[in-house]
Design a protein around this motif. Structure first.
Motif, mmCIF file in Angstrom:
data_model
loop_
_atom_site.group_PDB
_atom_site.id
_atom_site.type_symbol
_atom_site.label_atom_id
_atom_site.label_comp_id
_atom_site.label_asym_id
_atom_site.label_seq_id
_atom_site.Cartn_x
_atom_site.Cartn_y
_atom_site.Cartn_z
ATOM 1 N N ARG A 105 6.768 -29.318 -7.281
ATOM 2 C CA ARG A 105 5.846 -30.520 -7.540
ATOM 3 C C ARG A 105 5.112 -30.526 -6.209
ATOM 4 N NH1 ARG A 105 10.601 -33.061 -9.598
ATOM 5 N NH2 ARG A 105 10.618 -34.249 -7.910
ATOM 6 N N ARG A 106 5.575 -30.343 -5.184
ATOM 7 C CA ARG A 106 5.046 -30.701 -3.694
ATOM 8 C C ARG A 106 3.803 -29.716 -3.696
ATOM 9 N NH1 ARG A 106 3.460 -34.462 -0.491
ATOM 10 N NH2 ARG A 106 3.287 -33.774 1.827
ATOM 11 N N MET A 107 4.383 -28.403 -3.887
ATOM 12 C CA MET A 107 3.226 -27.553 -3.650
ATOM 13 C C MET A 107 2.034 -27.404 -4.943
ATOM 14 S SD MET A 107 4.216 -25.391 -1.046
ATOM 15 C CE MET A 107 4.449 -27.061 -0.427
ATOM 16 N N LEU A 108 2.490 -27.839 -6.103
ATOM 17 C CA LEU A 108 1.364 -28.091 -7.122
ATOM 18 C C LEU A 108 0.433 -29.147 -6.682
ATOM 19 C CD1 LEU A 108 0.116 -27.113 -9.760
ATOM 20 C CD2 LEU A 108 1.796 -28.579 -10.814
ATOM 21 N N ARG A 109 0.906 -30.163 -6.146
ATOM 22 C CA ARG A 109 0.202 -31.163 -5.844
ATOM 23 C C ARG A 109 -0.769 -30.787 -4.578
ATOM 24 N NH1 ARG A 109 3.755 -34.546 -4.832
ATOM 25 N NH2 ARG A 109 4.010 -35.267 -6.659
ATOM 26 N N LEU A 110 -0.110 -30.084 -3.465
ATOM 27 C CA LEU A 110 -0.771 -29.766 -2.411
ATOM 28 C C LEU A 110 -2.138 -28.834 -2.878
ATOM 29 C CD1 LEU A 110 1.647 -29.134 0.521
ATOM 30 C CD2 LEU A 110 -0.052 -30.908 0.368
ATOM 31 N N ASP A 111 -1.687 -27.836 -3.847
ATOM 32 C CA ASP A 111 -2.893 -26.848 -4.311
ATOM 33 C C ASP A 111 -4.015 -27.610 -5.055
ATOM 34 O OD1 ASP A 111 -4.035 -24.385 -5.102
ATOM 35 O OD2 ASP A 111 -3.141 -25.091 -6.973
ATOM 36 N N ARG A 112 -3.493 -28.603 -5.801
ATOM 37 C CA ARG A 112 -4.460 -29.134 -6.628
ATOM 38 C C ARG A 112 -5.348 -30.355 -5.692
ATOM 39 N NH1 ARG A 112 -3.794 -29.863 -12.085
ATOM 40 N NH2 ARG A 112 -2.388 -27.765 -12.774
ATOM 41 N N ARG A 113 -4.876 -30.698 -4.437
ATOM 42 C CA ARG A 113 -5.737 -31.343 -3.680
ATOM 43 C C ARG A 113 -6.727 -30.760 -2.940
ATOM 44 N NH1 ARG A 113 -1.860 -36.559 -1.888
ATOM 45 N NH2 ARG A 113 -1.941 -37.655 -3.909
ATOM 46 N N LEU A 158 -8.622 -16.188 -0.949
ATOM 47 C CA LEU A 158 -9.925 -15.675 -0.582
ATOM 48 C C LEU A 158 -10.699 -15.117 -1.757
ATOM 49 C CD1 LEU A 158 -9.476 -13.850 2.585
ATOM 50 C CD2 LEU A 158 -10.837 -15.961 2.229
ATOM 51 N N ALA A 159 -10.162 -14.389 -2.937
ATOM 52 C CA ALA A 159 -11.111 -13.826 -3.726
ATOM 53 C C ALA A 159 -11.374 -14.682 -4.902
ATOM 54 C CB ALA A 159 -9.946 -12.683 -4.540
ATOM 55 N N ALA A 160 -10.211 -15.911 -5.171
ATOM 56 C CA ALA A 160 -10.535 -16.958 -6.230
ATOM 57 C C ALA A 160 -11.747 -17.798 -5.583
ATOM 58 C CB ALA A 160 -9.376 -17.538 -6.225
ATOM 59 N N GLY A 161 -11.662 -17.964 -4.150
ATOM 60 C CA GLY A 161 -13.047 -18.636 -3.691
ATOM 61 C C GLY A 161 -14.269 -17.907 -3.714
ATOM 62 N N SER A 183 -11.553 -33.334 -16.093
ATOM 63 C CA SER A 183 -11.262 -31.797 -15.760
ATOM 64 C C SER A 183 -11.278 -31.524 -14.336
ATOM 65 C CB SER A 183 -12.475 -31.098 -16.575
ATOM 66 O OG SER A 183 -13.540 -31.202 -16.037
ATOM 67 N N ILE A 184 -12.252 -32.396 -13.721
ATOM 68 C CA ILE A 184 -12.292 -32.237 -12.263
ATOM 69 C C ILE A 184 -10.805 -32.279 -11.581
ATOM 70 C CG2 ILE A 184 -13.245 -33.054 -10.020
ATOM 71 C CD1 ILE A 184 -15.788 -33.473 -11.762
ATOM 72 N N ARG A 185 -10.188 -33.335 -11.939
ATOM 73 C CA ARG A 185 -8.906 -33.351 -11.395
ATOM 74 C C ARG A 185 -7.875 -32.363 -11.982
ATOM 75 N NH1 ARG A 185 -5.929 -39.094 -12.965
ATOM 76 N NH2 ARG A 185 -6.859 -39.769 -10.801
ATOM 77 N N GLU A 186 -7.863 -32.342 -13.210
ATOM 78 C CA GLU A 186 -6.602 -31.359 -14.023
ATOM 79 C C GLU A 186 -6.972 -29.885 -13.629
ATOM 80 O OE1 GLU A 186 -6.134 -32.616 -17.507
ATOM 81 O OE2 GLU A 186 -4.809 -34.309 -17.152
ATOM 82 N N ASP A 187 -8.296 -29.339 -13.591
ATOM 83 C CA ASP A 187 -8.411 -27.938 -13.381
ATOM 84 C C ASP A 187 -8.582 -27.398 -11.892
ATOM 85 O OD1 ASP A 187 -8.232 -27.864 -16.185
ATOM 86 O OD2 ASP A 187 -10.268 -28.090 -16.628
ATOM 87 N N ALA A 188 -8.553 -28.565 -10.948
ATOM 88 C CA ALA A 188 -8.810 -27.859 -9.594
ATOM 89 C C ALA A 188 -7.578 -27.467 -9.241
ATOM 90 C CB ALA A 188 -8.946 -29.339 -8.639
ATOM 91 N N SER A 189 -7.950 -26.114 -8.386
ATOM 92 C CA SER A 189 -6.622 -25.209 -7.895
ATOM 93 C C SER A 189 -7.367 -24.227 -6.952
ATOM 94 C CB SER A 189 -6.012 -24.641 -8.947
ATOM 95 O OG SER A 189 -5.170 -23.574 -8.665
ATOM 96 N N LEU A 190 -6.971 -24.077 -5.921
ATOM 97 C CA LEU A 190 -7.299 -22.886 -4.956
ATOM 98 C C LEU A 190 -7.006 -21.474 -5.541
ATOM 99 C CD1 LEU A 190 -6.236 -24.007 -1.337
ATOM 100 C CD2 LEU A 190 -8.480 -24.107 -2.493
ATOM 101 N N LEU A 191 -6.233 -21.454 -6.671
ATOM 102 C CA LEU A 191 -5.975 -20.163 -7.340
ATOM 103 C C LEU A 191 -6.705 -20.057 -8.609
ATOM 104 C CD1 LEU A 191 -1.980 -20.510 -7.153
ATOM 105 C CD2 LEU A 191 -3.613 -19.284 -5.721
ATOM 106 N N ALA A 192 -7.462 -21.015 -8.998
ATOM 107 C CA ALA A 192 -8.399 -20.883 -10.022
ATOM 108 C C ALA A 192 -9.764 -19.868 -9.666
ATOM 109 C CB ALA A 192 -8.703 -22.173 -10.533
ATOM 110 N N ASP A 193 -9.856 -19.159 -10.660
ATOM 111 C CA ASP A 193 -11.435 -18.094 -10.391
ATOM 112 C C ASP A 193 -12.634 -18.976 -11.204
ATOM 113 O OD1 ASP A 193 -10.690 -17.794 -13.033
ATOM 114 O OD2 ASP A 193 -10.473 -15.820 -13.133
ATOM 115 N N HIS A 194 -12.378 -20.173 -11.723
ATOM 116 C CA HIS A 194 -13.336 -20.808 -12.327
ATOM 117 C C HIS A 194 -13.354 -22.306 -11.524
ATOM 118 C CE1 HIS A 194 -13.758 -17.557 -14.991
ATOM 119 N NE2 HIS A 194 -15.015 -18.030 -15.560
ATOM 120 N N PRO A 195 -14.403 -22.834 -11.297
ATOM 121 C CA PRO A 195 -14.399 -24.224 -10.753
ATOM 122 C C PRO A 195 -14.170 -25.285 -12.148
ATOM 123 C CG PRO A 195 -16.515 -23.242 -10.068
ATOM 124 C CD PRO A 195 -15.774 -22.232 -11.049
ATOM 125 N N PRO A 196 -13.741 -26.387 -12.135
ATOM 126 C CA PRO A 196 -13.687 -27.222 -13.395
ATOM 127 C C PRO A 196 -15.052 -27.390 -14.016
ATOM 128 C CG PRO A 196 -12.615 -28.078 -11.582
ATOM 129 C CD PRO A 196 -13.271 -27.112 -11.005
#
Length: 406
Positions: A30-38, A270-273, A347-360
């Motif tokens: 949960r901690r890692m997921l929260r840090l990734d989302r933020r 890096l690639a996801a960014g 969607s800006i909150r729930e779909d935010a992730s450094l691992l996502a290849d699409h912005p929300p």
């Protein structure tokens, strides 16, 4: 603002919008997921603040790093293959020949994947000017107006998605449009989606991903190869010195696998960014093609997409699938239109992730809304819209049959 039991936030300043409360899993997870989302939230907000010039820049520091790593790794894969061939050719005994075969096998596993036309069109209908003249003409006109290359292959499939790819040794350009997406859009919004996907072809995002592919995949593949098996020596019935050797393998192999996986995660971030930046860059082409209004409306359909994907069902009269589905999707969108301001930010909150290849989708719409308004370069007339609907209706009937068989 708040939805159900989600943490409240300010709709104007985005205060607390980065608050994410995952449910389930371990404390560490949960901690890692929260840090990734933020972290993803902050990265998306920076991306949404870039201007057209910054978004359009294809050579970035991240891209250069990925290219440099890919060059080194690609050379290593070639050297591995060459060493394997040399051992097989020059070897006179079984050990060097076996070692050469193992090196060749490793190089084969680590090789770049070019994709294939067969894979790209699997599960869809390949259309040409003979089968779908209005749709092909619309794609061609959009490509011409925004200066994008015309796809070599046009595919309509059953996915709630749209994509563009360049595959195979011949680098075949493939445009894939999901029939459910087409039915969920107005014809002018369809131009926006086509313009977005053609934007990927115009900016050669397929070539960029191919050049970056070793950095994206090799570390992960090596991590999986060297990862030791789970379990204990006792479970495998090992005796004598074998349990000690097995435990040593697990410790050393696990450590090496972890280091390789950490490198893989770094390259993936890096690639996801780079991929998220490419999506916003393609959105600019969407605006140029369909106009600002239709581009924002198409992104709103993406915001509503989680509530649309399960609506299509095969219980429709013969010959009525396309019309019934289109009316159903339009009715649901209309009834949820009042919730759009909240759902965009959610969607800006729930779909935010450094691992996502699409912005929300909400963040992408925010970026488009901040740009100067543009009129459409391609306008679909009512006559053209009727032709498009008539061409796609038979495909909806075939999709009904596929759904009934499943």
């Amino acid at each position: 603002m708040t939805v159900d039991e989600t943490p409240p936030w300010c709709g104007s300043c985005e205060w607390n919008l980065d608050a994410f409360a995952p449910d389930g899993g371990s404390w560490f997870g949960r901690r890692m997921l929260r840090l990734d989302r933020r972290a993803g939230f902050r990265a998306d907000r920076v991306l949404a603040g870039l201007d057209e010039k910054a978004v359009g820049r294809r050579v970035t520091a991240g891209h250069v790093v990925l290219l440099a790593v890919s060059l080194v790794l690609g050379a290593g894969v070639l050297a591995t293959a060459a060493a394997g061939i040399w051992l097989i050719v020059t070897g006179r005994l079984l050990p060097p020949i076996a070692a050469g075969a193992a090196l060749l096998a490793l190089a084969w596993v680590l090789r770049p994947r070019l994709g294939s036309r067969k894979e790209a069109v699997a599960g869809g209908w390949v259309l040409d000017a003979g089968h779908a003249p209005a749709l092909v003409a619309l794609v061609a006109r959009t490509a011409e107006r925004i200066g994008a290359p015309m796809p070599d292959v046009l595919v309509v499939n059953t996915e709630f998605n749209a994509s563009a790819a360049v595959v195979g040794w011949k680098r075949t350009r493939v445009l894939r449009l999901g029939l459910p997406v087409i039915l969920a859009l107005t014809e002018q919004q369809l131009v926006a989606v086509i313009g977005h996907e053609l934007g990927h072809l115009a900016h050669e995002d397929g070539l960029r991903r191919l050049l970056e592919q070793p950095a994206r995949t090799v570390f992960g593949a090596l991590s999986r190869i060297v990862a030791p098996p789970r379990g204990s020596a006792e479970d495998r019935g090992l005796a004598g010195p074998l349990p000690l050797l097995f435990a040593t393998w697990q410790v050393v192999g696990g450590l090496v696998s972890f280091v390789l996986f950490s490198a893989h995660v770094g390259m993936f971030l890096l690639a996801a960014g780079q991929d998220r930046r490419a999506e916003v860059r393609a959105d600019l082409m969407s605006v140029r093609a369909a106009g600002s209004r239709a581009a924002m409306e198409a992104l709103d359909v993406l915001v509503l997409l989680p509530g649309l994907t399960d609506l299509l069902h095969p219980r429709v009269p013969a010959g009525e699938a396309a019309r019934r589905w289109r009316d159903l999707l339009a009715d649901v969108q209309q009834r949820r239109a009042g919730l759009l301001p909240v759902l965009r930010q959610l969607s800006i909150r729930e779909d935010a992730s450094l691992l996502a290849d699409h912005p929300p989708a909400g963040r992408r719409r925010q970026w488009v809304a901040a740009r100067a308004y543009l009129d459409p370069a391609v306008v679909v007339t009512p006559v053209e819209a009727e032709r498009l609907r008539a061409e796609l209706a038979p495909l909806a009937e075939q999709m009904v049959q596929l759904m009934r068989r499943d």
